[in-house]
Design a protein around this motif. Structure first.
Motif, mmCIF file in Angstrom:
data_model
loop_
_atom_site.group_PDB
_atom_site.id
_atom_site.type_symbol
_atom_site.label_atom_id
_atom_site.label_comp_id
_atom_site.label_asym_id
_atom_site.label_seq_id
_atom_site.Cartn_x
_atom_site.Cartn_y
_atom_site.Cartn_z
ATOM 1 N N SER A 152 -5.610 -3.454 6.636
ATOM 2 C CA SER A 152 -6.694 -2.975 5.768
ATOM 3 C C SER A 152 -7.022 -1.506 5.980
ATOM 4 O O SER A 152 -7.707 -0.904 5.163
ATOM 5 N N SER A 173 -7.210 -0.840 -3.058
ATOM 6 C CA SER A 173 -7.827 -1.848 -3.920
ATOM 7 C C SER A 173 -9.183 -2.235 -3.338
ATOM 8 O O SER A 173 -9.420 -2.140 -2.126
ATOM 9 N N ARG A 192 -10.370 -5.133 -3.048
ATOM 10 C CA ARG A 192 -10.176 -6.287 -2.163
ATOM 11 C C ARG A 192 -9.822 -5.828 -0.748
ATOM 12 O O ARG A 192 -10.320 -6.366 0.239
ATOM 13 N N GLN A 204 -11.084 -8.323 2.791
ATOM 14 C CA GLN A 204 -11.083 -9.761 2.559
ATOM 15 C C GLN A 204 -9.682 -10.285 2.305
ATOM 16 O O GLN A 204 -9.515 -11.400 1.884
ATOM 17 N N CYS A 205 -8.685 -9.461 2.545
ATOM 18 C CA CYS A 205 -7.342 -9.950 2.268
ATOM 19 C C CYS A 205 -6.582 -10.104 3.569
ATOM 20 O O CYS A 205 -6.405 -9.152 4.307
ATOM 21 N N ARG A 214 -2.198 -8.548 2.232
ATOM 22 C CA ARG A 214 -2.184 -7.611 1.116
ATOM 23 C C ARG A 214 -0.908 -7.832 0.326
ATOM 24 O O ARG A 214 0.166 -7.996 0.880
ATOM 25 N N ASP A 263 -2.438 -5.587 -4.954
ATOM 26 C CA ASP A 263 -3.253 -4.524 -4.369
ATOM 27 C C ASP A 263 -2.605 -3.154 -4.583
ATOM 28 O O ASP A 263 -3.298 -2.174 -4.864
ATOM 29 N N LYS A 269 -17.794 -2.812 2.972
ATOM 30 C CA LYS A 269 -18.206 -3.396 1.707
ATOM 31 C C LYS A 269 -19.041 -2.402 0.913
ATOM 32 O O LYS A 269 -18.937 -2.320 -0.300
#
Length: 181
Positions: free
Chosen positions: A106, A115, A117, A122-123, A126, A130, A163
């Protein structure tokens, strides 16, 4: 790269044929790579190039992730082609390599093009979607009249993705009046 491509000519950057050619070529490249077990993970304005003849290229695969099955299959081919070569003994366990790669997944890539996401962290895995979403942000930046709006986003300059930054990024791309696209 797209960063320098027709930098002073907004109308040329907004040419629908150019945008279609870039979007199609990059999407095909990313899809084909994903089918071979490779994910780019750093699609950005500097990693997409257009040659003088119009050929579109995706460059800088240095942060790419190769799935463990693909690595293992490649290793088997090398060992078969070069039996007894001692250099293969130093290669790490492909599954350990993949686990290490996923730990930092990430945080890899140019933050403003990641992306949402991935920014939300939260992935667990990936994927090509993405990278294609990153292409969307590259194209928005490429055609933007006022790029400073994007460059001043919290996610542009890097640092800890959160976030909050993902929400700010989503809000910035919704503000079409600022982007003039």
């Amino acid at each position: 790269s797209l960063r320098e491509y027709r930098a002073d000519d907004l109308n040329a950057r907004r040419d629908p044929e150019l945008l279609k050619r870039v979007a199609t070529a990059v999407t095909r490249c990313l899809w084909d790579a994903s089918q071979a077990g490779v994910r780019h993970r750093d699609i950005s304005i500097g990693n997409i190039c257009v040659d003088e003849d119009g050929t579109v290229r995706v460059i800088d695969w240095g942060y790419a992730m190769v799935e463990s099955e693909t690595l293992e299959a490649y290793r088997r081919r090398l060992k078969k082609a070069f039996p007894g070569d001692p250099s293969f003994a130093s290669l790490g366990n492909v599954y350990e390599i993949e686990r290490e790669e996923r730990m930092y997944d990430s945080s890899i890539g140019t933050p403003c093009f990641l992306s949402i996401r991935v920014l939300f962290i939260q992935c667990e895995n990936r994927g090509v979607v993405d990278d294609i979403e990153s292409l969307l942000y590259v194209l928005i930046y490429f055609v933007a009249k006022d790029r400073s709006v994007l460059e001043n986003m919290p996610a542009w300059s890097g640092g800890q993705q959160s976030k909050w930054q993902a929400r700010k990024k989503a809000a910035a791309f919704i503000e079409a009046d600022y982007l003039h696209t």
